[in-house]
Design an enzyme around this catalytic site. Structure first.
Site, mmCIF file in Angstrom:
data_model
loop_
_atom_site.group_PDB
_atom_site.id
_atom_site.type_symbol
_atom_site.label_atom_id
_atom_site.label_comp_id
_atom_site.label_asym_id
_atom_site.label_seq_id
_atom_site.Cartn_x
_atom_site.Cartn_y
_atom_site.Cartn_z
ATOM 1 N N ARG A 132 -63.013 -13.844 44.957
ATOM 2 C CA ARG A 132 -62.737 -13.847 46.404
ATOM 3 C C ARG A 132 -61.224 -13.693 46.596
ATOM 4 O O ARG A 132 -60.496 -14.683 46.693
ATOM 5 C CB ARG A 132 -63.224 -15.151 47.040
ATOM 6 C CG ARG A 132 -64.735 -15.301 47.102
ATOM 7 C CD ARG A 132 -65.122 -16.599 47.808
ATOM 8 N NE ARG A 132 -66.497 -16.618 48.241
ATOM 9 C CZ ARG A 132 -67.519 -17.107 47.537
ATOM 10 N NH1 ARG A 132 -67.316 -17.603 46.332
ATOM 11 N NH2 ARG A 132 -68.740 -17.104 48.034
ATOM 12 N N HIS A 138 -67.053 -22.832 52.765
ATOM 13 C CA HIS A 138 -66.222 -22.455 51.618
ATOM 14 C C HIS A 138 -65.712 -23.664 50.850
ATOM 15 O O HIS A 138 -65.485 -23.582 49.652
ATOM 16 C CB HIS A 138 -65.088 -21.546 52.061
ATOM 17 C CG HIS A 138 -65.558 -20.141 52.211
ATOM 18 N ND1 HIS A 138 -65.968 -19.629 53.413
ATOM 19 C CD2 HIS A 138 -65.772 -19.178 51.295
ATOM 20 C CE1 HIS A 138 -66.386 -18.403 53.232
ATOM 21 N NE2 HIS A 138 -66.275 -18.092 51.962
ATOM 22 N N CYS A 154 -74.284 -12.409 44.458
ATOM 23 C CA CYS A 154 -73.116 -13.273 44.263
ATOM 24 C C CYS A 154 -73.075 -14.410 45.275
ATOM 25 O O CYS A 154 -72.173 -15.239 45.262
ATOM 26 C CB CYS A 154 -71.817 -12.481 44.277
ATOM 27 S SG CYS A 154 -71.503 -11.690 45.852
ATOM 28 N N ARG A 169 -73.382 -20.361 59.371
ATOM 29 C CA ARG A 169 -73.333 -21.072 58.087
ATOM 30 C C ARG A 169 -72.394 -22.273 58.127
ATOM 31 O O ARG A 169 -72.430 -23.129 57.256
ATOM 32 C CB ARG A 169 -72.949 -20.114 56.946
ATOM 33 C CG ARG A 169 -71.574 -19.526 57.087
ATOM 34 C CD ARG A 169 -71.335 -18.395 56.115
ATOM 35 N NE ARG A 169 -70.732 -18.846 54.871
ATOM 36 C CZ ARG A 169 -70.275 -18.030 53.939
ATOM 37 N NH1 ARG A 169 -70.417 -16.721 54.069
ATOM 38 N NH2 ARG A 169 -69.725 -18.488 52.852
ATOM 39 N N ASN A 227 -75.067 -15.720 51.324
ATOM 40 C CA ASN A 227 -74.575 -16.695 52.306
ATOM 41 C C ASN A 227 -74.492 -16.059 53.690
ATOM 42 O O ASN A 227 -74.980 -16.596 54.672
ATOM 43 C CB ASN A 227 -73.190 -17.223 51.914
ATOM 44 C CG ASN A 227 -73.131 -17.677 50.475
ATOM 45 O OD1 ASN A 227 -74.147 -18.063 49.924
ATOM 46 N ND2 ASN A 227 -71.963 -17.613 49.870
ATOM 47 N N ASP A 228 -73.868 -14.895 53.730
ATOM 48 C CA ASP A 228 -73.762 -14.215 55.020
ATOM 49 C C ASP A 228 -75.065 -13.512 55.382
ATOM 50 O O ASP A 228 -75.437 -13.472 56.554
ATOM 51 C CB ASP A 228 -72.598 -13.210 54.997
ATOM 52 C CG ASP A 228 -71.280 -13.909 55.284
ATOM 53 O OD1 ASP A 228 -71.251 -14.750 56.197
ATOM 54 O OD2 ASP A 228 -70.294 -13.632 54.588
ATOM 55 N N GLU A 242 -74.548 -7.924 52.697
ATOM 56 C CA GLU A 242 -74.527 -9.234 53.359
ATOM 57 C C GLU A 242 -74.763 -9.118 54.857
ATOM 58 O O GLU A 242 -74.611 -10.082 55.597
ATOM 59 C CB GLU A 242 -73.242 -10.015 53.041
ATOM 60 C CG GLU A 242 -71.954 -9.279 53.266
ATOM 61 C CD GLU A 242 -70.726 -10.080 52.855
ATOM 62 O OE1 GLU A 242 -70.821 -11.275 52.549
ATOM 63 O OE2 GLU A 242 -69.645 -9.478 52.837
ATOM 64 N N ARG A 250 -63.383 -8.583 44.975
ATOM 65 C CA ARG A 250 -63.738 -8.208 46.344
ATOM 66 C C ARG A 250 -62.468 -8.090 47.163
ATOM 67 O O ARG A 250 -61.598 -8.958 47.095
ATOM 68 C CB ARG A 250 -64.639 -9.280 46.950
ATOM 69 C CG ARG A 250 -64.889 -9.022 48.424
ATOM 70 C CD ARG A 250 -65.841 -9.994 49.024
ATOM 71 N NE ARG A 250 -65.238 -11.293 49.238
ATOM 72 C CZ ARG A 250 -65.929 -12.360 49.653
ATOM 73 N NH1 ARG A 250 -67.230 -12.261 49.821
ATOM 74 N NH2 ARG A 250 -65.340 -13.504 49.856
HETATM 75 C C1 PEP Z 1 -71.760 -14.279 50.715
HETATM 76 O O1 PEP Z 1 -71.630 -14.061 51.925
HETATM 77 O O2 PEP Z 1 -72.850 -14.599 50.170
HETATM 78 C C2 PEP Z 1 -70.594 -14.184 49.815
HETATM 79 C C3 PEP Z 1 -70.731 -14.231 48.515
HETATM 80 O O3 PEP Z 1 -69.366 -14.085 50.401
HETATM 81 P P1 PEP Z 1 -68.612 -15.340 51.071
HETATM 82 O O4 PEP Z 1 -69.408 -16.576 50.767
HETATM 83 O O5 PEP Z 1 -67.250 -15.387 50.503
HETATM 84 O O6 PEP Z 1 -68.622 -14.970 52.525
HETATM 85 MG MG MG Z 2 -69.804 -13.178 52.662
#
Ligand code: PEP
Ligand code: MG
Length: 540
Positions: free
Chosen positions: A295, A188, A501, A464, A453-454, A430, A331
């Site tokens: 977020r 993050h 996203c 990650r 990402n997830d 995700e 979200r």
């Molecule tokens: C993701 O998981 O791709 C996402 C956009 O949420 P975050 O990165 O906040 O977990």
């Molecule tokens: Mg996520």
């Protein structure tokens, strides 16, 4: 000149003084004192100094963020005057004949445990406050300065790694760049650097020595290099690179206001991801068509207690109003995993990424969820707000969410509070489970947003946050692309729209493929909006 190589998180060049992030780590020792009266006086002086610091903070917060948010510093002052708290410290000093630091630390521990054990979520939240005020007094007693809070000129922040809550607290106007020893490109903090348009290199390792604190440095965010005390040649090269980069950015400015349309006429929405109301400025500056991911958990991370309905309402309303009718997808809170907040009182877990996080917290602690939903439905009156839910794995979860939304609406109606009846609802794709059931999910909601990402983390079984795995982390893995395609087909089959996203949405090598899959939207860091729009106009 010293050159250290790491991984680039965001392109761009920054030149400035390197400043190490100080965490105010203190070692509190128990020492015997002969003169307990003098020790008690020493504590009282430190306490008075802490109260006066808090008064200053209250005045600053009043100006910066308004009375409701400034209140916390008034409450902290009151806590330092609490008779039980003071009595405990005095007793420990006098009966055990020990130093004030030990007495404060012990009292703080005891009070934290007492609050954390209470049933009431509000009272549990007080544990973090006791810790905060006690740390302030301990800092004064130990002569520790206030770390980064004392940053008085723009500089490059160096650290081993930064937690999201630490990154959000930095004065963004003073941050020229980030240089960290550890961290992964998908963390993050890395995402925040991209959001804030700040050059950053991570994974510099042990070579990033605290001795470099205060030295002039240059970050080359294109090559992932950090130069300490760059020689004349390197400095000239960096300055030239920075000028070229700024030139390129100016070129991209020309795209502002133009449609995101491919050569053969296909349109796609390009939105931006934000974590804070203050990011709306960069969203507008980069001319994004909307906000594809707000977020909202950063609101919780920035606070020392649960943000109230009114606090949340005012933030969501402000974002919706500032975006003036453009879509704002908020979200619901995604706390847990790497985003930890003391006042939630969450247990330590073996596998936090696979643990109690996001919608799982909301569905089991509906009082927290309902406060956020009330604020969202109320704020939706003031703009074009959509709501989406993170970490979904089943249709049943959507049914439970809808049930809670129904209750929230009935309560608002009964209280005569205005809210928007029909708010667009979406889920984040995700988890592999959500992809596999995406046809059924699409029947329930208006849109999907793929959190790559997830999705990548859970599909490839790659944490990650683990920098060691970066070389195994293949965001172009055919399994991921096949999953996005499958979710897109299922969304469209049921009349829902779909976007991305996660960070992959900004991968310009994949833009053509995403267009081929028929994605309707890509939401990226504000700094990537214009490069992506340029790329779309080059695609077939
Ligand atoms: C993701 O998981 O791709 C996402 C956009 O949420 P975050 O990165 O906040 O977990
Ligand atoms: Mg996520």
């Amino acid at each position: 000149m010293i050159t250290i190589s790491g991984k680039s998180v965001f392109g761009g060049v920054s030149i400035g003084k390197l400043m190490f992030y100080k965490r105010n780590e203190k070692v509190i020792k128990r020492t015997h004192v002969d003169d307990v009266d003098a020790e008690w006086v020493r504590f009282q002086q430190a306490k008075e100094a802490a109260v006066s610091q808090l008064k200053g903070l209250y005045d600053k917060a009043l100006e910066d963020v308004g009375e409701a948010n400034a209140m916390i510093f008034e409450i902290h002052q009151m806590m330092l005057e609490d008779l039980d708290y003071l009595e405990s410290i005095e007793n420990i000093i006098r009966t055990q004949e020990v130093n004030a630091e030990f007495a404060v630390a012990t009292t703080s521990d005891n009070f934290q445990k007492m609050f954390a054990a209470m049933d009431d979520a509000y009272m549990q939240g007080r544990a973090a406050d006791v810790k905060d005020v006690s740390e302030r007094v301990l800092d004064i007693l130990c002569g520790v300065n206030e770390g980064m809070k004392a940053m008085d000129e723009p500089c490059i922040i160096a650290a081993d790694d930064l937690a999201p809550s630490e990154t959000v607290q930095l004065d963004k106007s003073k941050v020229l760049g980030f240089a960290t020893m550890y961290g992964s490109s998908n963390s993050h903090t890395a995402i925040l650097a991209r959001t804030m348009n700040i050059p950053a290199v991570i994974g510099l390792g042990e070579a990033l020595l605290p001795d470099y604190d205060g030295k002039i440095a240059a970050i080359d965010g294109f090559t992932g290099k950090l130069y300490i005390e760059p020689d004349d040649e390197t400095m000239a090269e960096m300055k030239e690179k920075r000028a070229k980069d700024l030139e390129q950015k100016a070129l991209l400015e020309q795209l502002k206001g133009k449609e995101n349309i491919t050569k053969n006429g296909r349109k796609i929405n390009v939105y931006a991801n934000i974590g804070n109301v203050s990011d709306v400025g960069t969203v507008l500056k980069n001319d994004a068509g909307g906000i594809g991911l707000f977020r909202s958990e950063f609101l919780y991370l920035e606070n020392t207690d649960f943000p109230t309905e009114e606090q949340q309402f005012s933030v969501y309303k402000q974002v919706a109003e500032n975006m003036a009718g453009k879509k704002v997808i908020i979200r619901t809170l995604d706390i847990g995993a790497d985003k930890q907040v003391d006042y939630f009182g969450l247990d330590k877990e073996e596998n936090p990424a696979l643990g109690y996080r996001a919608i799982r917290i909301c569905l089991t602690r509906p009082e927290i969820f309902k406060t956020q939903l009330r604020a969202l439905y109320r704020a939706a009156v003031f703009g074009n707000i959509s709501i989406m839910f993170p970490m979904i794995i089943s249709v049943d979860e959507i049914h439970q969410i809808k049930e809670i939304i129904k209750e929230v609406k009935e309560e608002l109606k009964a209280e005569g509070i205005p809210f928007k009846e029909d708010v667009e609802l979406g889920v984040m794709i995700e988890t592999p489970a959500s992809v596999m059931i995406s046809r059924d999910l699409a029947k329930e909601v208006d849109f999907f947003s793929v959190g790559t990402n997830d999705l990548t983390q859970y599909t490839l079984a790659i944490d990650r946050q683990n920098a060691k795995l970066d070389r195994f982390y293949d965001p172009h893995h055919p399994a991921i692309l096949a999953m996005i395609k499958m979710a897109a087909e299922n969304a469209h089959a049921e009349g829902a729209w779909i976007g991305i996203c996660g960070e992959l949405g900004a991968d310009l090598e994949l833009t053509q493929e995403f267009l081929n899959m028929g994605l309707d939207e890509l939401s990226v860091s504000p700094s990537m909006v214009l490069p992506l729009r340029k790329r779309i106009r080059e695609c077939e």
